[in-house]
Design a protein around this motif. Structure first.
Motif, PDB file in Angstrom:
ATOM      1  N   GLY A  35      -7.970  -6.679   7.287  1.00  0.00           N
ATOM      2  CA  GLY A  35      -8.481  -5.873   6.196  1.00  0.00           C
ATOM      3  C   GLY A  35      -9.946  -5.521   6.302  1.00  0.00           C
ATOM      4  N   LYS A  38       1.144   5.702  -0.470  1.00  0.00           N
ATOM      5  CA  LYS A  38       0.430   6.962  -0.274  1.00  0.00           C
ATOM      6  C   LYS A  38       0.984   8.007  -1.229  1.00  0.00           C
ATOM      7  N   GLY A  44      -4.534   6.820  -1.884  1.00  0.00           N
ATOM      8  CA  GLY A  44      -3.839   5.616  -1.491  1.00  0.00           C
ATOM      9  C   GLY A  44      -3.769   4.717  -2.720  1.00  0.00           C
ATOM     10  N   ARG A  67       3.372   0.472   4.144  1.00  0.00           N
ATOM     11  CA  ARG A  67       3.883  -0.792   4.675  1.00  0.00           C
ATOM     12  C   ARG A  67       4.889  -1.322   3.655  1.00  0.00           C
ATOM     13  N   LEU A  97     -10.350   3.337  -2.760  1.00  0.00           N
ATOM     14  CA  LEU A  97      -9.402   2.226  -2.797  1.00  0.00           C
ATOM     15  C   LEU A  97      -9.991   0.978  -3.451  1.00  0.00           C
ATOM     16  N   GLU A 149      -3.184   2.593   8.945  1.00  0.00           N
ATOM     17  CA  GLU A 149      -2.903   2.986   7.566  1.00  0.00           C
ATOM     18  C   GLU A 149      -4.050   3.799   6.980  1.00  0.00           C
ATOM     19  N   LEU A 150      -5.274   3.375   7.254  1.00  0.00           N
ATOM     20  CA  LEU A 150      -6.429   4.128   6.778  1.00  0.00           C
ATOM     21  C   LEU A 150      -6.461   5.509   7.426  1.00  0.00           C
ATOM     22  N   PRO A 181      -3.351   0.835  -3.723  1.00  0.00           N
ATOM     23  CA  PRO A 181      -3.270  -0.571  -3.329  1.00  0.00           C
ATOM     24  C   PRO A 181      -2.790  -1.445  -4.478  1.00  0.00           C
ATOM     25  N   LEU A 238       0.854  -1.194   0.000  1.00  0.00           N
ATOM     26  CA  LEU A 238       0.000   0.000   0.000  1.00  0.00           C
ATOM     27  C   LEU A 238       0.886   1.239   0.000  1.00  0.00           C
ATOM     28  N   ARG A 262      -6.490  -5.339   2.049  1.00  0.00           N
ATOM     29  CA  ARG A 262      -5.601  -5.515   3.191  1.00  0.00           C
ATOM     30  C   ARG A 262      -5.125  -4.137   3.642  1.00  0.00           C
ATOM     31  N   ILE A 263      -5.684  -3.678   4.763  1.00  0.00           N
ATOM     32  CA  ILE A 263      -5.313  -2.367   5.286  1.00  0.00           C
ATOM     33  C   ILE A 263      -5.584  -2.356   6.781  1.00  0.00           C
ATOM     34  N   THR A 264      -4.711  -1.706   7.535  1.00  0.00           N
ATOM     35  CA  THR A 264      -4.924  -1.564   8.976  1.00  0.00           C
ATOM     36  C   THR A 264      -5.644  -0.252   9.251  1.00  0.00           C
TER      37      THR A 264
END
Length: 241
Positions: A225, A74, A89, A115, A175, A194-195, A91, A72, A189-191
């Motif tokens: 995710g 930015k 973002g 990441r 996204l 991160e969001l 992905p 991911l 897949r994102i934490t």
């Protein structure tokens, strides 16, 4: 490719040929003829990018067309003279920078991994060669540019949104763009952290927004995710809320 972390060699020096599995994650290769595909694959490079590295930097000349194989990224104007804005973002499946390459300009944005990510690059001359020889690649690029314009308009609108739930909904919807980010599918897949970086919110506030969106049956938060249940509803939020 370049890096800002002095502990690592520049990203370009760590580049390697793409594996068969990595090549399968590059959607536009499918529009090329077998001969064009073979020539292009020979020029593609991939590298593992660490958190904080600058894949693109404001003011640097554009030498590659970049894409995300895994991870991911930015896109922002951090370190510019203007107010800080996160444009997008990026992905898996996303390719970016084509407008800058077409005009042979310098970058007006920074690109950094949120990441550890696997990033692919096609040299600028190979990019222009495809534009000159492949009608199908030109069609793909026209669609890409058209969707990109809409993405950046939406990004400026998102920057003016003060409601945290709406900010999270808009960033998530962006996204899950099937044209720009075909590698995402239904599960991103994102934490929450991160969001939060993308939306400009704390992890705690992102958690609240995700719970609200899940309560509206628009998404489902899963381990590692977010799964979209109703993409159109997410795009229209809060109209359906």
């Amino acid at each position: 490719m370049s890096a800002s972390d002095p502990l690592h060699a520049p990203l370009r020096q760590r580049a390697r040929a793409a594996s068969a599995q990595e090549l399968e994650a590059i959607p536009w290769l499918l529009v090329l003829t077998p001969e064009q595909r073979q020539s292009t694959i020979a020029q593609l490079q991939v590298a593992d990018a660490e958190v904080g590295e600058r894949i693109c930097r404001i003011g640097r000349p554009a030498n590659f067309w970049f894409g995300v194989i895994d991870g991911l990224l930015k896109m922002s104007n951090d370190d510019s003279s203007g107010p800080a804005i996160t444009f997008a973002g990026i992905p898996p499946g996303g390719w970016f920078g084509e407008g800058t390459l077409l005009k042979r300009e310098t970058y007006r944005y920074n690109i950094q991994p949120l990441r550890r990510s696997v990033v692919a690059g096609l040299p600028i001359e190979a990019f222009h060669q495809l534009l000159e020889t492949s009608i199908s690649f030109n069609r793909y690029m026209l669609n890409q540019l058209n969707e990109r314009v809409g993405q950046f308009i939406a990004a400026r609108e998102m920057d003016r949104i003060s409601d945290p739930d709406l900010r999270v909904a808009r960033h998530l919807a962006a996204l899950f763009h099937p044209q720009l980010y075909p590698g995402v599918g239904e599960l991103l897949r994102i934490t929450q952290q991160e969001l939060g970086y993308l939306a400009g919110l704390s992890r705690q506030r992102v958690n609240q927004a995700l719970n609200h969106l899940a309560g509206q049956q628009l998404i489902r938060v899963e381990y590692g995710g977010v799964r979209v249940i109703d993409l159109q509803g997410l795009r229209q939020f809060p109209a359906l809320g």
